[in-house]
Design a protein around this motif. Structure first.
Motif, short mmCIF file in Angstrom:
data_model
loop_
_atom_site.label_atom_id
_atom_site.label_comp_id
_atom_site.label_asym_id
_atom_site.label_seq_id
_atom_site.Cartn_x
_atom_site.Cartn_y
_atom_site.Cartn_z
N GLU A 43 19.30 -9.78 88.07
CA GLU A 43 20.42 -9.70 89.02
C GLU A 43 20.15 -10.51 90.28
O GLU A 43 21.08 -10.87 91.01
CB GLU A 43 20.71 -8.24 89.39
N GLY A 44 18.88 -10.85 90.53
CA GLY A 44 18.54 -11.64 91.71
C GLY A 44 18.58 -13.14 91.50
O GLY A 44 18.37 -13.90 92.46
N LEU A 45 18.88 -13.60 90.30
CA LEU A 45 18.86 -15.04 90.02
C LEU A 45 19.82 -15.84 90.90
O LEU A 45 19.46 -16.96 91.33
CB LEU A 45 19.18 -15.30 88.55
N PRO A 46 21.03 -15.36 91.19
CA PRO A 46 21.89 -16.16 92.07
C PRO A 46 21.26 -16.44 93.43
O PRO A 46 21.58 -17.43 94.08
CB PRO A 46 23.15 -15.29 92.21
N ARG A 47 20.33 -15.57 93.84
CA ARG A 47 19.68 -15.75 95.14
C ARG A 47 18.41 -16.59 95.04
O ARG A 47 18.18 -17.48 95.86
CB ARG A 47 19.35 -14.37 95.74
N VAL A 48 17.58 -16.34 94.00
CA VAL A 48 16.28 -17.01 93.91
C VAL A 48 16.29 -18.23 93.01
O VAL A 48 15.40 -19.08 93.09
CB VAL A 48 15.19 -16.02 93.44
#
Length: 242
Positions: A149-154
């Motif tokens: 779920e953090g891929l759009p950020r990292v």
């Protein structure tokens, strides 16, 4: 995020396997020992071992042979999609560059019954030849769980979705793929810089991991002037490919 201890265990397993391959302990062209045996010898979990094997495959120390099925070729070269489209196309020697069009969280309640979740991360990429002509469009849908779920950020690790999924513990085990010819709708035609209704090859691949978790659904639109179908047969095995 990945726990340092697990990351160190995976790297230790990778180093030991590379040593065994380079030293000849694992003979070239022969199947590797089973996962249970290797995990015991290396004193790591099967999940960590699979991540290590995925990394060795990416580095081409080993190769995965899968049981028969329809796969895609690019200008006559067989594309091994196990390491992702970018690597598969690069392996042909083709000068292809990839554009990330979208990486964001999305909600798809209509998929809840099929996959047991309704929140996903979508990655949309377009690939062009050296002359600038768009040859493919790919949409990858992944579960917004397990750190993904953090891929759009990292962002992706090494610009590779396959490596990223493996790093978060998602290693492919089974799935299916449907391939056929379909006309482009207006949205996809615009992204591929074609006329609406132009017929492209559409591939829809759904993949699950060893824990039977949904890990990815990829919709690919491929220019039929370059991509073709290919049928292969054979048993699945891991072989030393050094």
């Amino acid at each position: 995020m990945i726990k340092p201890a697990r990351s160190n265990e995976k790297q230790s397993a990778i180093d030991e396997l590379v040593h065994r391959i380079k030293s000849g302990l694992f003979a070239d062209g022969h199947p590797l020992p089973g996962e249970e045996q290797l995990s015991q010898e290396l004193q790591v979990s099967t999940g960590t071992l699979r991540e290590a094997l995925a990394e060795l495959e990416r580095r081409r120390y080993i190769a995965m042979q899968t049981e028969g099925g329809a796969i895609v070729t690019y200008d006559g070269f067989t594309l091994d999609q196990s390491n992702g489209w970018t690597q598969a196309l690069a392996d042909t020697g083709a000068r292809i560059y990839t554009e990330v069009l979208r990486l964001q969280a999305v909600e798809r309640p209509e998929l809840a019954l099929q996959f047991g979740i309704s929140h996903f991360v979508i990655l949309e990429r377009r690939r062009r030849q050296e002359d600038g002509i768009a040859i493919s469009l790919e949409r990858s849908l992944m579960p917004a769980t397990g750190g993904l779920e953090g891929l759009p950020r990292v962002g992706l690790i090494d610009n590779s979705l396959t490596i990223t999924l493996a790093a978060y513990g998602f290693v492919a085990d089974r799935g299916d793929q449907w391939i056929g010819a379909h006309p482009l709708n207006e949205q996809d035609a615009l992204l591929l810089e074609r006329t609406s209704g132009t017929v492209f090859i559409k591939a829809l691949r759904t993949t699950f991991d060893r824990q039977n978790r949904f890990m990815e659904q990829v919709e690919s639109w491929l220019d039929p002037q370059h991509f073709r179908m290919y049928q292969s047969f054979g048993a699945r095995k891991k072989i030393n490919n050094s």
